[in-house]
Scaffold this motif. Sequence first.
Motif, short mmCIF file in Angstrom:
data_model
loop_
_atom_site.label_atom_id
_atom_site.label_comp_id
_atom_site.label_asym_id
_atom_site.label_seq_id
_atom_site.Cartn_x
_atom_site.Cartn_y
_atom_site.Cartn_z
N GLY A 4 -24.88 15.15 -0.53
CA GLY A 4 -25.59 14.37 -1.54
C GLY A 4 -26.89 15.02 -1.96
O GLY A 4 -26.95 16.23 -2.18
N PRO A 5 -27.97 14.23 -2.06
CA PRO A 5 -29.22 14.76 -2.61
C PRO A 5 -30.06 15.57 -1.62
O PRO A 5 -31.13 16.05 -1.98
N ALA A 6 -29.62 15.76 -0.39
CA ALA A 6 -30.42 16.49 0.60
C ALA A 6 -30.77 17.91 0.15
O ALA A 6 -31.92 18.34 0.32
N PRO A 7 -29.85 18.69 -0.42
CA PRO A 7 -30.23 20.04 -0.88
C PRO A 7 -31.29 20.02 -1.97
O PRO A 7 -32.15 20.90 -2.03
N ILE A 8 -31.25 19.00 -2.84
CA ILE A 8 -32.27 18.87 -3.89
C ILE A 8 -33.64 18.70 -3.25
O ILE A 8 -34.62 19.34 -3.63
N LEU A 9 -33.70 17.83 -2.24
CA LEU A 9 -34.97 17.57 -1.57
C LEU A 9 -35.46 18.82 -0.85
O LEU A 9 -36.64 19.16 -0.93
N GLY A 10 -34.58 19.52 -0.17
CA GLY A 10 -34.99 20.73 0.55
C GLY A 10 -35.51 21.80 -0.39
O GLY A 10 -36.58 22.40 -0.14
N ALA A 11 -34.80 22.04 -1.46
CA ALA A 11 -35.23 23.07 -2.42
C ALA A 11 -36.54 22.66 -3.10
O ALA A 11 -37.45 23.49 -3.26
N GLY A 12 -36.63 21.42 -3.50
CA GLY A 12 -37.84 20.95 -4.17
C GLY A 12 -39.06 20.99 -3.28
O GLY A 12 -40.15 21.39 -3.72
N MET A 13 -38.90 20.61 -2.02
CA MET A 13 -40.03 20.66 -1.10
C MET A 13 -40.47 22.09 -0.84
O MET A 13 -41.66 22.35 -0.63
#
Length: 114
Positions: free
Chosen positions: A91-100
């Motif tokens: 789900g959205p976990a990769p988005i959060l990791g990349a954005g952070m």
Amino acid sequence: MKSDEHPEPIDYRFTLANERTFLAWIRTALGLLAGAVAVHTLVEPLGAAGLLRAAVLVCIAMAFLLSIGSYRRWCAVERAMRAGAALPGPGPAPILGAGMTVISVLAAAAVVLS
């Protein structure tokens, strides 16, 4: 096992866990949005405005993407549970990791340059 016309009910604990996960992602998106507002209002006037503005925009974009992604994941998990299928990916976990990662680099650069 019941027929397709009368599927077995889902254990309510799984549905509630899915809802709690969705709400956790929404809280994360809200935190990112609040952080963007705080950086824009309180920190930006101090210096390195371009880098901080970029960090603010990344936070806002991440909040938007996490809100949409978490809803889509919640729906996909509900469908998978009702169909007895495998659960979807992360789900959205990769988005959060990349954005952070991007926000951390921008914040570090702003600290070094100011």
